[in-house]
Motif scaffolding. Structure first.
Motif, mmCIF file in Angstrom:
data_model
loop_
_atom_site.group_PDB
_atom_site.id
_atom_site.type_symbol
_atom_site.label_atom_id
_atom_site.label_comp_id
_atom_site.label_asym_id
_atom_site.label_seq_id
_atom_site.Cartn_x
_atom_site.Cartn_y
_atom_site.Cartn_z
ATOM 1 N N GLU A 383 0.834 -1.194 0.000
ATOM 2 C CA GLU A 383 0.000 0.000 0.000
ATOM 3 C C GLU A 383 0.874 1.252 0.000
ATOM 4 O OE1 GLU A 383 -3.325 0.590 0.024
ATOM 5 O OE2 GLU A 383 -3.788 -1.526 -0.257
ATOM 6 N N SER A 384 0.314 2.352 -0.487
ATOM 7 C CA SER A 384 1.069 3.600 -0.561
ATOM 8 C C SER A 384 1.529 4.070 0.807
ATOM 9 C CB SER A 384 0.211 4.686 -1.219
ATOM 10 O OG SER A 384 -0.107 4.343 -2.545
ATOM 11 N N SER A 385 0.673 3.888 1.828
ATOM 12 C CA SER A 385 1.037 4.329 3.176
ATOM 13 C C SER A 385 2.253 3.570 3.689
ATOM 14 C CB SER A 385 -0.136 4.131 4.134
ATOM 15 O OG SER A 385 -0.522 2.768 4.178
ATOM 16 N N MET A 386 2.371 2.297 3.331
ATOM 17 C CA MET A 386 3.525 1.513 3.762
ATOM 18 C C MET A 386 4.786 1.960 3.039
ATOM 19 S SD MET A 386 4.148 -2.578 3.697
ATOM 20 C CE MET A 386 5.339 -2.489 2.377
ATOM 21 N N ILE A 387 4.668 2.300 1.760
ATOM 22 C CA ILE A 387 5.819 2.808 1.003
ATOM 23 C C ILE A 387 6.340 4.091 1.656
ATOM 24 C CG2 ILE A 387 6.567 3.739 -1.216
ATOM 25 C CD1 ILE A 387 4.424 1.940 -2.520
ATOM 26 N N ASP A 388 5.403 4.979 2.031
ATOM 27 C CA ASP A 388 5.791 6.220 2.698
ATOM 28 C C ASP A 388 6.485 5.944 4.025
ATOM 29 O OD1 ASP A 388 4.699 7.546 0.598
ATOM 30 O OD2 ASP A 388 3.081 8.509 1.707
ATOM 31 N N ALA A 389 5.942 4.968 4.778
ATOM 32 C CA ALA A 389 6.516 4.662 6.098
ATOM 33 C C ALA A 389 7.954 4.163 5.965
ATOM 34 C CB ALA A 389 5.649 3.628 6.807
ATOM 35 N N ILE A 390 8.198 3.265 5.000
ATOM 36 C CA ILE A 390 9.566 2.745 4.804
ATOM 37 C C ILE A 390 10.476 3.859 4.297
ATOM 38 C CG2 ILE A 390 10.984 1.113 3.510
ATOM 39 C CD1 ILE A 390 8.647 -0.815 3.488
ATOM 40 N N ALA A 391 9.992 4.665 3.360
ATOM 41 C CA ALA A 391 10.806 5.768 2.844
ATOM 42 C C ALA A 391 11.190 6.724 3.966
ATOM 43 C CB ALA A 391 10.050 6.498 1.745
ATOM 44 N N GLN A 392 10.259 6.995 4.866
ATOM 45 C CA GLN A 392 10.542 7.911 5.976
ATOM 46 C C GLN A 392 11.604 7.353 6.912
ATOM 47 O OE1 GLN A 392 8.964 11.238 6.890
ATOM 48 N NE2 GLN A 392 11.011 10.997 7.763
ATOM 49 N N VAL A 393 11.473 6.068 7.277
ATOM 50 C CA VAL A 393 12.451 5.494 8.202
ATOM 51 C C VAL A 393 13.818 5.374 7.542
ATOM 52 C CG1 VAL A 393 12.072 3.020 7.709
ATOM 53 C CG2 VAL A 393 12.702 3.747 10.016
ATOM 54 N N LEU A 394 13.860 5.159 6.222
ATOM 55 C CA LEU A 394 15.145 5.124 5.509
ATOM 56 C C LEU A 394 15.765 6.516 5.476
ATOM 57 C CD1 LEU A 394 14.354 2.724 2.521
ATOM 58 C CD2 LEU A 394 15.907 2.299 4.428
ATOM 59 N N CYS A 395 14.946 7.531 5.268
ATOM 60 C CA CYS A 395 15.468 8.906 5.316
ATOM 61 C C CYS A 395 16.082 9.203 6.684
ATOM 62 C CB CYS A 395 14.351 9.912 5.038
ATOM 63 S SG CYS A 395 13.832 10.010 3.309
ATOM 64 N N ASP A 396 15.417 8.760 7.730
ATOM 65 C CA ASP A 396 15.881 9.035 9.083
ATOM 66 C C ASP A 396 17.143 8.254 9.433
ATOM 67 O OD1 ASP A 396 13.680 10.657 9.356
ATOM 68 O OD2 ASP A 396 12.462 9.153 10.388
ATOM 69 N N LYS A 397 17.245 7.016 8.924
ATOM 70 C CA LYS A 397 18.343 6.138 9.337
ATOM 71 C C LYS A 397 19.505 6.106 8.350
ATOM 72 C CE LYS A 397 16.317 4.698 13.075
ATOM 73 N NZ LYS A 397 16.870 4.956 14.419
ATOM 74 N N SER A 398 19.200 6.132 7.052
ATOM 75 C CA SER A 398 20.253 5.908 6.051
ATOM 76 C C SER A 398 20.422 7.060 5.078
ATOM 77 C CB SER A 398 19.938 4.625 5.262
ATOM 78 O OG SER A 398 19.724 3.533 6.130
ATOM 79 N N GLY A 399 19.536 8.006 5.089
ATOM 80 C CA GLY A 399 19.647 9.112 4.159
ATOM 81 C C GLY A 399 18.656 9.007 3.023
ATOM 82 N N VAL A 400 18.396 10.139 2.389
ATOM 83 C CA VAL A 400 17.350 10.236 1.397
ATOM 84 C C VAL A 400 17.681 9.466 0.122
ATOM 85 C CG1 VAL A 400 18.253 12.381 0.397
ATOM 86 C CG2 VAL A 400 15.815 11.841 0.193
ATOM 87 N N LEU A 401 18.964 9.346 -0.212
ATOM 88 C CA LEU A 401 19.311 8.655 -1.460
ATOM 89 C C LEU A 401 18.903 7.182 -1.408
ATOM 90 C CD1 LEU A 401 22.777 10.232 -2.387
ATOM 91 C CD2 LEU A 401 20.483 10.833 -3.207
#
Length: 491
Positions: A383-401
């Protein structure tokens, strides 16, 4: 659908409903003919048509019926009714004849002719065909005035008047209510239930449930609850009582509105009625508690299910797993997931979404990615909400790239279009980390997908350029915002 009792049949068909209801649509038969025709020509025409339909070959009968049809307007509705009544023991042939008169425009049908074929189909248990004709009659003959208890819908009056002549089945009135429900005519459905209730006659519980459910969806849970009380409260009429599905409808309706206390009230009433809840009933109650953050109350319901021998199905597991994830207790959610697998209950996409979102909330990007890959292996689409959630945690932990790479991979693998919030998240993070050119390219892509830049996008670019010392570009964007009257994010 259960049949109305013999007493009910005698009551409804012997007491006039209106000042016109005591008369019959057809005269009482004195011979094989269903009515006493006013002319010998009518009798001959009906008799000839019946002979053709019953005894001629199928290839020739329809052309002969067409030739027999009196010009210019064809058969009268009364003649069609008489023919159909003589074909009552061959209902499929009667239906073919009725449809033939419509497709060839050789009869201008009335409610009475519709009622005749509907009765004949009902007495032969051809419910789906009768239902379709009822819906067709409702469309063809709309009510001119709003019916009331003393003036029922015209089609109901005609069905009552022709009931005995056609030797119909009582559930024809259940079918009529269902036809109104399928046509989304709630007021007429309610009115008909009330008219029957005055005769101490109630539709089958399935029809009652359908009415309550439609009211819940269109008018809210309190309207549905009022209808439930009107039909069922304190009554056991003709063996029709509320069942688990009835209470489930009400609990789901109140749960959707977030009125947990009413969900509990309905559950309590269900227990007082000695109505055994099913697995879904328990799941709805658990979901209400979980949404309210009362996970321990949900666990008590879970344990009660086990104590009463009610099997925990995937809906129940998903509910309790989602509840634990919502309150941040991901480890307990994982324990329930392990138990589920051990008990042989196959997980669904919802199961993995709950767990993934739970790990994202706790900041565990690695576990979230593992679950995402597990979803892909099982053929599930995120689902789109799950994609956003993973993208957010990756931004916080590993960076936006890394988050951007993840989103690109999801788009390619599942052939999906990201929603606007995904673009906003990535563009904002790119600008915060100073990747302005990458942010600009992504913003162009976003516009190409039909998403116009809003205040949040402009603000992200302006802040990013200021951080890089490019005040000129920041000022240019501010002016562009004012010129284009950029709306706020939620506008």
């Amino acid at each position: 659908m259960a049949m109305l009792s013999t007493i009910a049949r005698r009551t409804i068909f012997s007491t006039p409903l209106t000042k016109h209801a005591s008369s019959s649509s057809f005269s009482s038969p004195t011979s094989s003919s269903p009515t006493q025709s006013s002319s010998n020509e009518d009798e001959t025409l009906v008799s000839t048509a019946i002979t053709i339909l019953k005894h001629h070959r199928s290839k020739s009968r329809w052309s002969e019926i067409l030739s027999l049809s009196p010009p210019p307007s064809g058969f009268t509705p009364t003649q069609v009714s008489q023919i159909i009544l003589q074909l009552r023991n061959t209902p499929h042939l009667a239906l073919r004849f009725f449809h033939f008169t419509i497709t060839r425009s050789i009869c201008s049908h009335s409610l009475s002719s519709y009622a005749t074929i509907i009765h004949i189909l009902s007495r032969s248990r051809l419910k789906s065909q009768a239902l379709e004709l009822l819906k067709s009659a409702i469309r063809k003959f709309p009510e001119i005035h709003q019916p009331d208890l003393t003036n029922p819908p015209r089609i109901f009056q005609i069905l009552v008047k022709t009931y005995r002549t056609c030797d119909s089945a009582p559930f024809v009135f259940d079918l009529l209510i269902k036809a109104y429900l399928d046509s989304k005519k709630i007021d007429l459905s309610v009115q008909l239930v009330r008219i029957l209730a005055k005769k101490n006659i109630f539709p089958h519980v399935v029809i009652c449930n359908s009415l309550i459910e439609l009211i819940a969806k269109s008018r809210g849970p309190f309207g549905a609850y009022d209808m439930y009380r009107e039909i069922f409260k304190g009554r056991v009429v003709k063996g029709v009582i509320a069942n688990a599905y009835t209470f489930n409808i009400l609990m789901v309706a109140f749960h959707r509105e977030g009125v947990v206390e009413k969900v509990e009230e309905v559950w309590k009433e269900m227990m007082e009625k000695n109505c055994a809840p099913n697995t879904y009933s328990y799941s709805v109650l658990m979901a209400a508690y979980c949404e309210d953050g009362r996970i321990e109350n949900a666990m008590k319901v879970w344990e009660e299910m086990g104590d009463k021998g009610v099997k925990h199905d995937i809906v129940a597991y998903n509910t309790i797993i989602g509840g634990f994830c919502k309150v941040g207790e991901v480890e307990r959610a994982e324990e329930m997931y392990t138990e589920m697998v051990f008990n042989g209950v196959e997980c669904t996409c919802v199961t993995l979404e709950h767990l993934t979102n739970g790990h994202c909330m706790s900041g565990n990007a690695e576990a979230a990615l593992v679950l995402y890959k597990d979803m892909c292996r099982k053929g599930f689409k995120p689902e789109s909400s799950m994609i956003d959630a993973i993208a957010q945690v990756l931004c916080d932990k590993s960076g936006v790239l890394e988050a951007l790479e993840f989103v690109r991979g999801v788009i390619k693998k599942h052939d999906i279009v990201p929603r606007k919030t995904t673009y906003e998240l990535l563009i904002r993070s790119l600008c915060e980390e100073g990747w302005m050119e990458e942010a600009r390219k992504l913003q162009v892509e976003m516009v190409g997908k039909g998403f116009a830049p809003n205040l949040e996008i402009y603000s992200a670019f302006i802040d990013g350029y200021i951080k890089q010392g490019d005040d000129k570009m920041a000022e240019s964007l501010r002016n562009e915002m004012l010129t284009n009257k950029i709306p706020c994010k939620d506008s």
